[in-house]
Design a protein around this motif. Structure first.
Motif, PDB file in Angstrom:
ATOM      1  N   GLN A  42      63.403  32.504  65.405  1.00 23.21           N
ATOM      2  CA  GLN A  42      64.360  32.002  65.162  1.00 23.21           C
ATOM      3  C   GLN A  42      63.897  30.975  64.515  1.00 23.21           C
ATOM      4  O   GLN A  42      64.065  30.333  63.671  1.00 23.21           O
ATOM      5  CB  GLN A  42      64.291  31.000  67.084  1.00 23.21           C
ATOM      6  CG  GLN A  42      65.240  29.632  66.984  1.00 23.21           C
ATOM      7  CD  GLN A  42      65.265  29.320  68.254  1.00 23.21           C
ATOM      8  OE1 GLN A  42      66.530  30.084  69.043  1.00 23.21           O
ATOM      9  NE2 GLN A  42      65.037  28.457  68.762  1.00 23.21           N
ATOM     10  N   SER A  68      67.405  29.093  76.808  1.00 21.06           N
ATOM     11  CA  SER A  68      68.825  30.046  75.448  1.00 21.06           C
ATOM     12  C   SER A  68      69.836  29.158  75.373  1.00 21.06           C
ATOM     13  O   SER A  68      70.413  29.482  74.378  1.00 21.06           O
ATOM     14  CB  SER A  68      68.342  30.635  77.213  1.00 21.06           C
ATOM     15  OG  SER A  68      70.039  29.668  77.907  1.00 21.06           O
ATOM     16  N   LEU A  69      70.190  28.522  76.590  1.00 28.05           N
ATOM     17  CA  LEU A  69      71.246  26.984  76.220  1.00 28.05           C
ATOM     18  C   LEU A  69      70.269  26.685  74.568  1.00 28.05           C
ATOM     19  O   LEU A  69      71.241  26.366  73.618  1.00 28.05           O
ATOM     20  CB  LEU A  69      71.281  26.122  76.196  1.00 28.05           C
ATOM     21  CG  LEU A  69      71.736  26.261  77.916  1.00 28.05           C
ATOM     22  CD1 LEU A  69      71.547  25.234  79.053  1.00 28.05           C
ATOM     23  CD2 LEU A  69      72.781  27.300  78.197  1.00 28.05           C
ATOM     24  N   SER A 118      68.864  28.133  71.778  1.00 31.33           N
ATOM     25  CA  SER A 118      69.438  28.958  71.417  1.00 31.33           C
ATOM     26  C   SER A 118      70.253  29.658  71.334  1.00 31.33           C
ATOM     27  O   SER A 118      71.281  30.247  69.297  1.00 31.33           O
ATOM     28  CB  SER A 118      68.703  30.490  71.850  1.00 31.33           C
ATOM     29  OG  SER A 118      67.290  30.945  71.877  1.00 31.33           O
ATOM     30  N   LEU A 119      71.479  29.385  71.403  1.00 30.18           N
ATOM     31  CA  LEU A 119      73.236  29.379  71.826  1.00 30.18           C
ATOM     32  C   LEU A 119      73.413  27.984  71.055  1.00 30.18           C
ATOM     33  O   LEU A 119      74.015  28.978  70.036  1.00 30.18           O
ATOM     34  CB  LEU A 119      73.481  29.298  73.073  1.00 30.18           C
ATOM     35  CG  LEU A 119      74.882  29.540  72.730  1.00 30.18           C
ATOM     36  CD1 LEU A 119      75.857  30.964  73.109  1.00 30.18           C
ATOM     37  CD2 LEU A 119      75.952  29.066  74.165  1.00 30.18           C
ATOM     38  N   PHE A 142      72.394  29.192  67.048  1.00 30.90           N
ATOM     39  CA  PHE A 142      73.786  30.388  66.515  1.00 30.90           C
ATOM     40  C   PHE A 142      75.250  30.103  65.991  1.00 30.90           C
ATOM     41  O   PHE A 142      75.313  30.107  65.496  1.00 30.90           O
ATOM     42  CB  PHE A 142      73.625  31.542  67.813  1.00 30.90           C
ATOM     43  CG  PHE A 142      74.912  32.170  67.296  1.00 30.90           C
ATOM     44  CD1 PHE A 142      75.044  32.571  66.565  1.00 30.90           C
ATOM     45  CD2 PHE A 142      75.861  32.024  68.549  1.00 30.90           C
ATOM     46  CE1 PHE A 142      76.211  33.978  66.857  1.00 30.90           C
ATOM     47  CE2 PHE A 142      76.987  33.509  68.571  1.00 30.90           C
ATOM     48  CZ  PHE A 142      77.610  33.438  67.154  1.00 30.90           C
ATOM     49  N   LEU A 143      75.388  28.554  67.184  1.00 26.99           N
ATOM     50  CA  LEU A 143      76.785  28.352  66.557  1.00 26.99           C
ATOM     51  C   LEU A 143      76.935  27.243  65.547  1.00 26.99           C
ATOM     52  O   LEU A 143      77.644  27.048  65.161  1.00 26.99           O
ATOM     53  CB  LEU A 143      76.955  27.207  67.718  1.00 26.99           C
ATOM     54  CG  LEU A 143      77.231  27.986  68.954  1.00 26.99           C
ATOM     55  CD1 LEU A 143      77.681  27.220  70.711  1.00 26.99           C
ATOM     56  CD2 LEU A 143      78.452  29.536  69.332  1.00 26.99           C
ATOM     57  N   THR A 202      77.349  29.565  62.308  1.00 28.88           N
ATOM     58  CA  THR A 202      78.084  29.931  62.714  1.00 28.88           C
ATOM     59  C   THR A 202      79.500  29.661  61.225  1.00 28.88           C
ATOM     60  O   THR A 202      79.633  28.424  60.921  1.00 28.88           O
ATOM     61  CB  THR A 202      78.972  30.421  63.883  1.00 28.88           C
ATOM     62  OG1 THR A 202      79.839  28.868  63.805  1.00 28.88           O
ATOM     63  CG2 THR A 202      78.486  31.466  64.432  1.00 28.88           C
ATOM     64  N   ASP A 251      73.532  33.549  61.092  1.00 27.93           N
ATOM     65  CA  ASP A 251      73.955  33.408  62.178  1.00 27.93           C
ATOM     66  C   ASP A 251      74.122  34.790  63.557  1.00 27.93           C
ATOM     67  O   ASP A 251      73.657  34.435  64.387  1.00 27.93           O
ATOM     68  CB  ASP A 251      75.302  33.241  61.836  1.00 27.93           C
ATOM     69  CG  ASP A 251      76.623  34.007  61.301  1.00 27.93           C
ATOM     70  OD1 ASP A 251      75.344  34.702  60.572  1.00 27.93           O
ATOM     71  OD2 ASP A 251      77.308  34.354  61.482  1.00 27.93           O
ATOM     72  N   CYS A 259      72.028  34.634  66.715  1.00 28.29           N
ATOM     73  CA  CYS A 259      72.204  35.538  68.237  1.00 28.29           C
ATOM     74  C   CYS A 259      71.983  36.925  69.341  1.00 28.29           C
ATOM     75  O   CYS A 259      71.434  36.595  70.244  1.00 28.29           O
ATOM     76  CB  CYS A 259      73.836  36.388  67.960  1.00 28.29           C
ATOM     77  SG  CYS A 259      75.153  37.036  69.073  1.00 28.29           S
ATOM     78  N   PHE A 293      68.969  34.882  70.894  1.00 26.55           N
ATOM     79  CA  PHE A 293      70.031  33.780  71.952  1.00 26.55           C
ATOM     80  C   PHE A 293      69.574  35.906  73.973  1.00 26.55           C
ATOM     81  O   PHE A 293      69.486  35.052  74.709  1.00 26.55           O
ATOM     82  CB  PHE A 293      71.189  33.765  71.706  1.00 26.55           C
ATOM     83  CG  PHE A 293      71.727  33.750  72.868  1.00 26.55           C
ATOM     84  CD1 PHE A 293      71.577  32.527  73.997  1.00 26.55           C
ATOM     85  CD2 PHE A 293      73.349  34.219  73.400  1.00 26.55           C
ATOM     86  CE1 PHE A 293      72.333  32.268  75.188  1.00 26.55           C
ATOM     87  CE2 PHE A 293      73.784  33.884  74.585  1.00 26.55           C
ATOM     88  CZ  PHE A 293      73.492  32.860  75.657  1.00 26.55           C
ATOM     89  N   LEU A 345      67.743  35.670  77.294  1.00 25.66           N
ATOM     90  CA  LEU A 345      68.790  36.013  77.956  1.00 25.66           C
ATOM     91  C   LEU A 345      68.583  37.666  78.730  1.00 25.66           C
ATOM     92  O   LEU A 345      67.529  37.306  80.052  1.00 25.66           O
ATOM     93  CB  LEU A 345      69.791  36.569  78.000  1.00 25.66           C
ATOM     94  CG  LEU A 345      71.113  35.432  77.959  1.00 25.66           C
ATOM     95  CD1 LEU A 345      72.443  36.212  78.097  1.00 25.66           C
ATOM     96  CD2 LEU A 345      70.989  34.058  78.537  1.00 25.66           C
TER      97      LEU A 345
END
Length: 422
Positions: free
Chosen positions: A32, A89-90, A92-93, A96-97, A100, A179, A183, A186, A190
């Motif tokens: 990341q 994790s949030l 990382s999410l 990722f978004l 995109t 992107d 992902c 992420f 998890l």
């Protein structure tokens, strides 16, 4: 168990789970970092923007460090670890978004950049907890007499994950895009979240539960500053990391100095960690307890020389070699520092001492990133790196002269005392 068993810590099931968890978590975290550094420089073409990333992480990491150590010493470690991983994790999410196609096509460059900075800022807040939790959890999983062996395997796993993350981060940018790479990060986070619940809850060893925050923080700081060996080791690494860090501006070297693209960028990053991994695994067979202080000073000196060599090189393979040597020397210094901390820190103060360590060394990574980015903008990347390596050498000579306790430190008696105790 054999007296000098290099696999002593690996014979403990929960420690193996912990290593696997750390492998996935750091692999994702390292990837990341590489991807975000690449993306930010790609959209700004400004080395100062890379420094700002470091600044955004150091502000919360540094200001929260002592308070985080207090909380870790007061709380159950396994569940606190799970909570921090869930929050990460949030982040990382979110990253990722932000990369995109829907977001990049409809958001302005500044909006995306500021959103990335914001998520990095919250990541720095979480980072202040990760170090103390991991440091404390290892001591609760393994017997005290194998702390040094556990520290070696834990740090080696971290560096293995870092080299894989750096290597695959660079390649994945080319193969599947920014992107999709984020992902993957992420998903890895998890996986680490679910693995943490395979470790049982641990007892809280702090006998001063409910101690006022002010007194707790003062106690942790007082302990570190009264222990000359710990203080010297932390100071040495802090200055070396602050001025000798090159990772933050490696994308500048890859794109503008060496001109090797994203794959070369990944190799440059990976060469640092690869050097660390090799020396770390070697220390499982070669004890560092004898003449510990001198070995620490020599390893940081070699680190400084190799950083200068990297800054002066314009040949790709020579740059990779210099970074490999810097990683090897840095790996030895990290193992020595972690061993000193594990053996010299009381159980009920591990969170706070680790937080002070985070303030000294961990936060210096981000502050060093800002310093490197700013120096690269003002005097150019080559001069910035050479200056940093020179400052590292000056620090080694200063600490070696002014701190005889660290210079003459030998942990042989501490190791023997632990064997008698256990």
């Amino acid at each position: 168990m054999p007296k000098n068993d290099p696999y002593a810590a690996l014979r403990i099931k929960e420690f193996n789970i912990f290593l696997l968890l750390r492998l996935f978590l750091v692999f994702g975290w390292s990837m990341q970092f590489i991807v975000i550094e690449w993306q930010v420089y790609s959209i700004t073409k400004d080395p100062l923007s890379l420094g700002i990333i470091g600044l955004m992480e150091i502000i919360p990491a540094f200001t929260m460090a002592l308070f985080a150590g207090h909380i870790v010493d007061q709380k159950e470690k396994r569940n606190l670890f799970a909570l921090c991983i869930a929050a990460f994790s949030l982040i990382s999410l979110g990253l990722f978004l932000l990369t995109t196609e829907d977001v990049t096509a409809n958001w302005s460059t500044n909006s995306i950049l500021y959103a990335i900075y914001a998520l990095v800022f919250f990541g720095g807040f979480l980072r202040s907890f990760f170090g103390p939790i991991i440091f404390s959890l290892v001591a609760l999983i393994v017997p005290k007499k194998i702390y040094p062996n556990a520290a070696t395997w834990s740090t080696s796993t971290w560096k293995t994950a870092a080299v894989l993350g750096a290597l695959f981060g660079g390649f994945f940018i080319s193969w599947i895009g920014v992107d999709k790479t984020l992902c993957v990060v992420f998903v890895l986070v998890l996986i680490s979240f679910f693995l943490v619940f395979l470790i049982s809850k641990k007892p809280i060893l702090n006998k001063k539960i409910g101690e006022p925050v002010k007194e707790s923080l003062k106690g942790g700081i007082r302990f570190v500053f009264q222990n000359k060996a710990i203080l010297g080791a932390l100071t040495l690494d802090m200055i070396a990391v602050l001025f000798g860090g090159t990772v933050a501006i490696l994308s500048v070297f890859a794109q503008d100095v060496l001109e090797v693209g994203s794959e070369g960028f990944g190799i440059l990053n990976a060469s640092i960690s690869l050097g660390s991994i090799i020396t770390m695994f070697a220390t499982t067979y070669i004890p560092i307890s004898k003449n510990t202080g001198k070995k620490l000073l020599i390893s940081v000196f070699i680190f400084g020389v190799s950083i200068i060599g990297f800054g002066l090189s314009n040949i790709f393979w020579l740059s990779v070699l210099m970074l490999f040597i810097s990683g090897a020397a840095d790996g030895i210094s990290m193992i020595i520092r972690q061993t000193i901390l594990q053996l010299k820190t009381p159980d009920d103060m591990r969170g706070r001492v680790s937080s002070v360590n985070s303030m000294f060394v961990g936060s210096s990574n981000e502050l060093g990133a800002f310093e490197s980015g700013l120096a690269a903008k003002l005097v150019g990347p080559v001069a910035a790196v050479v200056f940093g390596g020179t400052m590292t050498l000056i620090t080694v000579f200063t600490i070696g002269t002014k701190n005889p306790v660290l210079r003459d430190l030998d942990l042989t008696e501490d190791m023997y005392a632990n064997e008698i105790e256990d």
